[in-house]
Enzyme design. Sequence first.
Site, PDB file in Angstrom:
ATOM      1  CG  ASP A 126      -0.208   0.057   2.577  1.00 43.28           C
ATOM      2  OD1 ASP A 126       0.853  -0.139   2.603  1.00 43.28           O
ATOM      3  OD2 ASP A 126      -0.868  -0.019   3.584  1.00 43.28           O
ATOM      4  CE  LYS A 157       7.306  -4.294  -3.102  1.00 41.48           C
ATOM      5  NZ  LYS A 157       7.765  -5.552  -3.299  1.00 41.48           N
TER       6      LYS A 157
HETATM    7  P1  NAD Z   1      11.162  -9.714   4.633  1.00 41.28           P
HETATM    8  O1  NAD Z   1      12.130  -8.552   4.670  1.00 41.28           O
HETATM    9  O2  NAD Z   1      10.970 -10.272   5.753  1.00 41.28           O
HETATM   10  O3  NAD Z   1      11.743 -10.676   3.624  1.00 41.28           O
HETATM   11  C1  NAD Z   1      12.568 -10.461   2.280  1.00 41.28           C
HETATM   12  C2  NAD Z   1      13.088 -11.772   1.785  1.00 41.28           C
HETATM   13  O4  NAD Z   1      13.406 -11.602   0.418  1.00 41.28           O
HETATM   14  C3  NAD Z   1      14.331 -12.398   2.712  1.00 41.28           C
HETATM   15  O5  NAD Z   1      14.076 -13.709   2.637  1.00 41.28           O
HETATM   16  C4  NAD Z   1      15.547 -12.080   1.799  1.00 41.28           C
HETATM   17  O6  NAD Z   1      16.645 -12.828   2.068  1.00 41.28           O
HETATM   18  C5  NAD Z   1      14.950 -12.314   0.390  1.00 41.28           C
HETATM   19  N1  NAD Z   1      15.904 -11.127  -0.559  1.00 41.28           N
HETATM   20  C6  NAD Z   1      16.160  -9.947  -0.440  1.00 41.28           C
HETATM   21  N2  NAD Z   1      16.666  -9.743  -1.527  1.00 41.28           N
HETATM   22  C7  NAD Z   1      16.792 -10.760  -2.319  1.00 41.28           C
HETATM   23  C8  NAD Z   1      17.019 -10.798  -3.567  1.00 41.28           C
HETATM   24  N3  NAD Z   1      17.984 -10.040  -4.312  1.00 41.28           N
HETATM   25  N4  NAD Z   1      17.241 -12.179  -4.229  1.00 41.28           N
HETATM   26  C9  NAD Z   1      16.507 -13.137  -3.481  1.00 41.28           C
HETATM   27  N5  NAD Z   1      15.870 -12.898  -2.427  1.00 41.28           N
HETATM   28  C10 NAD Z   1      16.193 -11.556  -1.761  1.00 41.28           C
HETATM   29  O7  NAD Z   1      10.188  -9.054   3.733  1.00 41.28           O
HETATM   30  P2  NAD Z   1       8.538  -9.288   3.923  1.00 41.28           P
HETATM   31  O8  NAD Z   1       8.006  -8.301   5.100  1.00 41.28           O
HETATM   32  O9  NAD Z   1       8.368 -10.361   4.180  1.00 41.28           O
HETATM   33  O10 NAD Z   1       7.813  -8.787   2.759  1.00 41.28           O
HETATM   34  C11 NAD Z   1       7.938  -9.435   1.582  1.00 41.28           C
HETATM   35  C12 NAD Z   1       7.125  -8.859   0.326  1.00 41.28           C
HETATM   36  O11 NAD Z   1       5.979  -8.228   0.583  1.00 41.28           O
HETATM   37  C13 NAD Z   1       8.101  -7.574   0.052  1.00 41.28           C
HETATM   38  O12 NAD Z   1       8.116  -7.401  -1.500  1.00 41.28           O
HETATM   39  C14 NAD Z   1       7.207  -6.537   0.628  1.00 41.28           C
HETATM   40  O13 NAD Z   1       7.467  -5.195  -0.012  1.00 41.28           O
HETATM   41  C15 NAD Z   1       5.892  -6.870   0.466  1.00 41.28           C
HETATM   42  N6  NAD Z   1       4.926  -6.295   1.653  1.00 41.28           N
HETATM   43  C16 NAD Z   1       5.479  -6.446   2.806  1.00 41.28           C
HETATM   44  C17 NAD Z   1       4.558  -6.055   3.847  1.00 41.28           C
HETATM   45  C18 NAD Z   1       4.550  -5.982   5.499  1.00 41.28           C
HETATM   46  O14 NAD Z   1       4.099  -5.731   6.203  1.00 41.28           O
HETATM   47  N7  NAD Z   1       5.934  -6.660   5.825  1.00 41.28           N
HETATM   48  C19 NAD Z   1       3.066  -5.390   3.466  1.00 41.28           C
HETATM   49  C20 NAD Z   1       2.945  -5.291   2.276  1.00 41.28           C
HETATM   50  C21 NAD Z   1       3.935  -6.003   1.209  1.00 41.28           C
HETATM   51  O1  DAU Z   2       2.296  -1.067   4.543  1.00 44.80           O
HETATM   52  C1  DAU Z   2       3.005  -2.037   4.234  1.00 44.80           C
HETATM   53  C2  DAU Z   2       4.681  -1.755   4.672  1.00 44.80           C
HETATM   54  O2  DAU Z   2       4.438  -1.881   6.121  1.00 44.80           O
HETATM   55  C3  DAU Z   2       5.447  -2.689   4.111  1.00 44.80           C
HETATM   56  O3  DAU Z   2       5.428  -2.288   2.612  1.00 44.80           O
HETATM   57  C4  DAU Z   2       6.846  -2.665   4.489  1.00 44.80           C
HETATM   58  O4  DAU Z   2       7.714  -3.568   3.956  1.00 44.80           O
HETATM   59  C5  DAU Z   2       6.636  -3.019   5.670  1.00 44.80           C
HETATM   60  O5  DAU Z   2       8.073  -2.855   6.519  1.00 44.80           O
HETATM   61  C6  DAU Z   2       5.815  -1.928   6.612  1.00 44.80           C
HETATM   62  O6  DAU Z   2       6.284  -0.586   6.453  1.00 44.80           O
HETATM   63  P1  DAU Z   2       6.330   0.281   7.684  1.00 44.80           P
HETATM   64  O7  DAU Z   2       7.144   1.321   7.670  1.00 44.80           O
HETATM   65  O8  DAU Z   2       4.686   0.914   7.986  1.00 44.80           O
HETATM   66  O9  DAU Z   2       6.727  -0.586   8.992  1.00 44.80           O
HETATM   67  P2  DAU Z   2       7.447  -0.558  10.249  1.00 44.80           P
HETATM   68  O10 DAU Z   2       7.351  -1.632  11.114  1.00 44.80           O
HETATM   69  O11 DAU Z   2       8.624  -0.180  10.021  1.00 44.80           O
HETATM   70  O12 DAU Z   2       6.758   0.849  11.068  1.00 44.80           O
HETATM   71  C7  DAU Z   2       5.377   0.919  11.518  1.00 44.80           C
HETATM   72  C8  DAU Z   2       5.283   2.356  12.034  1.00 44.80           C
HETATM   73  O13 DAU Z   2       5.799   2.242  13.400  1.00 44.80           O
HETATM   74  C9  DAU Z   2       5.716   3.306  11.038  1.00 44.80           C
HETATM   75  O14 DAU Z   2       4.662   4.457  11.444  1.00 44.80           O
HETATM   76  C10 DAU Z   2       7.073   3.732  11.966  1.00 44.80           C
HETATM   77  C11 DAU Z   2       6.833   3.402  13.364  1.00 44.80           C
HETATM   78  N1  DAU Z   2       8.012   2.719  14.284  1.00 44.80           N
HETATM   79  C12 DAU Z   2       8.662   1.837  13.526  1.00 44.80           C
HETATM   80  C13 DAU Z   2       9.877   1.404  13.926  1.00 44.80           C
HETATM   81  C14 DAU Z   2      10.679   0.235  13.667  1.00 44.80           C
HETATM   82  C15 DAU Z   2       8.165   3.502  15.584  1.00 44.80           C
HETATM   83  O15 DAU Z   2       7.449   4.244  15.853  1.00 44.80           O
HETATM   84  N2  DAU Z   2       9.450   2.982  16.134  1.00 44.80           N
HETATM   85  C16 DAU Z   2      10.027   1.782  15.688  1.00 44.80           C
HETATM   86  O16 DAU Z   2      11.254   1.571  15.967  1.00 44.80           O
END
Ligand code: NAD
Ligand code: DAU
Length: 339
Positions: A126, A157
Amino acid sequence: MTIIVTGGAGFIGSNFIYFELKNHPADKIICLDKLTYAGNLETLAEAQGNKNFEFVRGDIADREGVYKLFAAVKPDVVVNFAAESHVDRSIEDPELFLRTNIIGTSVLLDACRKFGIERFHQVSTDEVYGDLPLDRPDLFFTETTNLHTSSPYSASKAAADLLVQAYQRTYKIPATISRCSNNYGPFHFPEKLIPLMIINALHDKKLPVYGKGINVRDWLYVEDHCAAIDLIIRRGTVGEVYNIGGHNERTNLDVVKTILKILGKSEDLIEFVTDRKGHDQRYAIDPTKISRELGWTPQTKFDDGIKKTVAWYLDNRAWWEKIISGEYKNYYAKMYGNR
Ligand code: NAD
Ligand code: DAU
């Protein structure tokens, strides 16, 4: 069906692999992962014994390696989770985000062109829509909201999404894209808000809340995200974007206080620290399209999901203790030392 899951040793990708192995036991899953700091083979330990699962270490931006894998396994479907995913790291050092998130996606798309594919699914976010103001709770991101990014992470992204759409139109790659809100649940890397706060609270360490803690995120339990992607790759329409979110908006402060309450810890642990640069104010997804077209609805309410998540971190100390005792220490000192 043979599915390549890239980034499957990370948080959401690993949960997706477990979801697929459980719900579609006849399908073959090949996990392609570079094992960066965020990838962890221990996360996939339970999948390793499954005859329909295979792990391949490799970089999605390595064209030769990706082509070799496609030639060998002839995937029907590719689900691309692999990414550099942490906004704060992208602000410190954008370049790797461009390489993995943009070039890596383009290499996978080229492999799909070269070898043929039934479906390429891009796991987007998002964050490509930018943010919404805090004083307009009536506004939501829909699939037609303009892309408008804030961080190097979200810009990379968004660039990947545009490439997927360009390949779909120009080369007729059968692609879909999903844009999900913030996930939480098992195997979430400790640098992210929820696991970081759980782990710090367990150690009676300060909980660093950026700014005033009023930024809003729309939290979704990771299994619900996996179920949505599963529906899209099997029943979604080629060329379409699907937003995924659970109408579960919380301020960061609210999330942190909930965690402290579950753990029976004092709110005095909260420390307000310097805000993130360019900090997005509010994310809020309108998931009407995926609900209407594919019948998806989230199954886990936040109050239950957050309790399950805290319990998982209590029951799986070895998993995160190993992470936080390694390179993560330097990361934490650099990001939070003088904040
Ligand atoms: P993460 O950081 O936990 O995991 C990423 C994985 O990708 C790891 O296992 C890493 O080793 C692998 N990786 C990184 N670079 C690479 C490369 N060049 N080649 C092969 N593997 C590689 O990430 P996540 O939180 O699981 O997110 C996964 C996907 O979902 C991402 O594309 C992210 O943008 C998307 N996403 C995440 C969230 C969230 O809240 N975490 C929400 C929406 C979308
Ligand atoms: O919305 C989807 C995204 O959510 C994904 O695309 C990203 O990969 C994922 O990392 C996540 O991004 P955010 O930046 O929202 O997540 P994060 O957990 O880093 O932070 C969540 C919120 O908390 C953000 O407003 C920043 C705040 N924060 C984060 C950290 C790590 C703090 O206040 N303190 C902290 O130490």
